[in-house]
Design an enzyme around this catalytic site. Structure first.
Site, short mmCIF file in Angstrom:
data_model
loop_
_atom_site.label_atom_id
_atom_site.label_comp_id
_atom_site.label_asym_id
_atom_site.label_seq_id
_atom_site.Cartn_x
_atom_site.Cartn_y
_atom_site.Cartn_z
N HIS A 120 7.38 7.80 -34.51
CA HIS A 120 7.24 7.89 -33.05
C HIS A 120 8.11 6.78 -32.45
O HIS A 120 8.29 5.73 -33.09
CB HIS A 120 5.77 7.67 -32.71
CG HIS A 120 5.41 7.91 -31.28
ND1 HIS A 120 5.62 6.97 -30.30
CD2 HIS A 120 4.83 8.96 -30.67
CE1 HIS A 120 5.18 7.44 -29.15
NE2 HIS A 120 4.70 8.65 -29.33
N ASP A 168 1.30 2.85 -38.64
CA ASP A 168 0.97 3.42 -37.33
C ASP A 168 -0.07 4.51 -37.62
O ASP A 168 0.26 5.58 -38.12
CB ASP A 168 2.26 3.99 -36.73
CG ASP A 168 2.00 4.85 -35.50
OD1 ASP A 168 0.82 5.14 -35.21
OD2 ASP A 168 2.99 5.24 -34.84
N GLN A 204 -2.20 8.92 -35.46
CA GLN A 204 -2.55 10.31 -35.77
C GLN A 204 -3.43 10.41 -37.02
O GLN A 204 -3.79 11.53 -37.41
CB GLN A 204 -1.29 11.16 -35.96
CG GLN A 204 -0.40 11.23 -34.73
CD GLN A 204 -1.03 12.05 -33.59
OE1 GLN A 204 -1.98 12.80 -33.79
NE2 GLN A 204 -0.49 11.89 -32.40
N LYS A 222 -6.94 9.11 -28.90
CA LYS A 222 -6.74 10.23 -29.84
C LYS A 222 -7.97 10.40 -30.73
O LYS A 222 -8.03 11.29 -31.57
CB LYS A 222 -5.49 9.99 -30.69
CG LYS A 222 -4.20 9.97 -29.85
CD LYS A 222 -2.99 9.80 -30.72
CE LYS A 222 -1.77 9.37 -29.97
NZ LYS A 222 -1.18 10.36 -29.09
N CYS A 255 8.27 12.43 -28.50
CA CYS A 255 8.62 11.00 -28.67
C CYS A 255 9.13 10.73 -30.08
O CYS A 255 8.86 9.66 -30.66
CB CYS A 255 7.45 10.08 -28.32
SG CYS A 255 6.84 10.27 -26.66
N1 C6P Z 1 1.66 10.39 -29.59
C1 C6P Z 1 1.77 12.72 -28.99
O1 C6P Z 1 1.64 13.67 -28.20
P1 C6P Z 1 -0.11 5.46 -27.51
O2 C6P Z 1 0.70 6.17 -26.45
O3 C6P Z 1 0.24 4.00 -27.56
O4 C6P Z 1 -1.55 5.75 -27.44
O5 C6P Z 1 0.35 6.11 -28.91
C2 C6P Z 1 1.70 6.13 -29.26
C3 C6P Z 1 1.88 6.85 -30.54
C4 C6P Z 1 2.26 6.14 -31.66
N2 C6P Z 1 2.38 6.71 -32.86
C5 C6P Z 1 2.14 8.01 -33.05
C6 C6P Z 1 2.25 8.58 -34.42
C7 C6P Z 1 1.74 8.79 -31.96
O6 C6P Z 1 1.48 10.08 -32.15
C8 C6P Z 1 1.63 8.21 -30.68
C9 C6P Z 1 1.29 9.05 -29.48
C10 C6P Z 1 1.34 11.35 -28.55
O7 C6P Z 1 2.20 12.89 -30.12
C11 C6P Z 1 1.90 10.99 -27.23
S1 C6P Z 1 3.66 10.76 -27.26
#
Ligand code: C6P
Length: 402
Positions: A119, A196, A199, A222, A360
């Site tokens: 991401h 990270d 997910q 999430k 992203c």
């Molecule tokens: N992915 C998706 O629709 P935040 O925004 O900080 O809560 O998470 C960022 C982020 C970081 N790593 C991974 C693997 C992610 O999936 C995400 C967020 C969402 O896939 C929004 S772009």
């Protein structure tokens, strides 16, 4: 299942006159009543600032806030609550490590190893710090199936590597990376690993001690909790020697113009009034997930992934992007030459929420030579009947667009 779905009020609504089918859980999950009520209860009864007051409300707020930290620490198997730092989410957690750990230990010529499936929030913070200090972000390629190229990963490790920063589960493909092996491999060369986990935490129990991971980042939203809140788990040995990320209230010990000393962990990394309701909401979400149980959640998700893969691959012209052997309940796809936005817009007219675009992960889309995908992501409150609705709507979209 009806009873579980009643826990999520947002699921019970009509979109364009049809019952909502919410398949955008990888972007953010819906919130159960337990979370909504915990946040509501905090603001109604206990609203106050934490760590600052001797009055009853402040003590209640502090107890709830620190109680949340204990719940989260136990949930991820952290040895101590001092290793659990509250942040604004995964993005903020990674930026904290990049600025503090990276800003201190990365030097010219060093490398941070990431993969092609990251991401943006696990790419750009490393680019920012590497550009500043003259280090390099090195990438591990992804195979056609959407798996990490493991031999390439091994070959990329060297004395230049100062950190491996990888996603546990890919948001765009659903790939579950072999993180235990990766950590063992990196540690054998004395290289720390950041995962990270944005997910990963919604799909299974993560035990940071068992993984022996050095940094683990995830977001509350999430995992059925509120937005704008998340966690950085870090091993004490790293957090102790890392400098503060931001300065302000709560992160200090003594402030003097001659020099300032800093608070103990985890407060050293928590400047300013925190997202108190966020912590309370996230703890409520964890208790809710525990009450459902990962046995049920994983069983349900595996069934949905299998069924949806079978139903969707039967559609003419539909191509699934990401066919890893070990996969979370995410299906990214394209239909013929139809643009993902057009497909997503039509699905919305049928009451179906999916995500479209590059998710992203622009370098990953470039790797596959595509502008983006349509992504359906399932969780335990989804049903086979919803997948049937998705399949019918995709067939209609294909008939309109191709
Ligand atoms: N992915 C998706 O629709 P935040 O925004 O900080 O809560 O998470 C960022 C982020 C970081 N790593 C991974 C693997 C992610 O999936 C995400 C967020 C969402 O896939 C929004 S772009």
């Amino acid at each position: 299942m009806d009873k579980i779905r009643e826990d999520f009020p947002a699921l019970n609504q009509l979109i364009h006159g049809l019952p909502l089918v919410y398949l955008d859980n990888a972007a953010t999950t819906q919130k159960p009543l337990a979370v909504i009520e915990a946040i509501d209860g905090y603001y109604r009864n206990d609203n106050s600032n934490v760590h600052r007051g001797v009055h009853t409300l402040s003590q209640r707020a502090t107890d709830a806030y620190e109680g949340a930290r204990a719940t989260i620490a136990e949930y991820i198997g952290a040895k101590s609550t001092s290793e659990v730092i509250f942040t604004r989410g995964t993005t903020d957690s990674i930026n904290l490590v990049a600025a503090s750990f990276g800003g201190t230990y990365l030097k010219a010529g060093d490398e941070v190893l990431v993969s092609e499936m990251e991401h943006h929030s696990n790419i750009v913070p490393w680019q920012l710090i590497c550009n500043r200090v003259g280090a390099t972000v090195r990438t591990i390629p992804v195979t056609d199936a959407g798996e990490l190229d493991y031999p390439a990963f091994k070959a990329s490790l060297s004395t230049k590597t100062k950190l491996v920063a990888l996603t546990h589960v890919s948001n765009a493909l659903g790939t579950i990376n072999p993180v235990k092996d990766i950590i063992t491999e990196a540690h054998a060369m004395g290289i720390p690993v950041l995962l990270d986990g944005a997910q990963a935490v919604p799909h299974g129990r993560v035990d940071v001690a068992e993984l022996d991971v050095d940094f683990y980042c995830f977001s509350s939203h999430k995992l059925f909790g509120p937005t704008g809140f998340g966690v950085l788990y870090g091993k004490r040995e790293f957090l102790e020697v890392m400098p503060p990320y931001q300065g302000g209230g709560d992160m200090i010990d003594v402030v003097d113009f001659a020099g300032t000393t800093f608070n103990d962990l985890p407060y050293k990394f928590e400047a300013g009034t925190p997202h108190i309701a966020g912590a309370i909401g996230m703890a409520a979400a964890i208790k809710y997930v525990n009450s459902i149980g990962f046995g049920f959640i994983q069983n349900q998700e595996a069934g949905l992934l299998h069924y949806a893969t079978q139903q969707l691959t039967a559609i003419d012209g539909l191509r699934i992007i990401g066919e890893a052997k070990d996969k979370a309940s995410v299906i990214s796809f394209l239909i013929g030459s139809a643009h993902p936005y057009d497909v997503g817009t039509i699905l919305d007219k049928f009451g179906i929420a999916v995500r479209t675009g590059h998710h992203c992960t622009q370098p990953l889309m470039k790797r596959f030579g595509i502008p983006g995908t349509v992504r359906a992501s399932f969780t335990f409150y989804n049903t086979r009947a919803e997948i049937d609705r998705l399949e019918i709507a995709i067939r209609k979209a294909a008939a309109m667009l191709l």
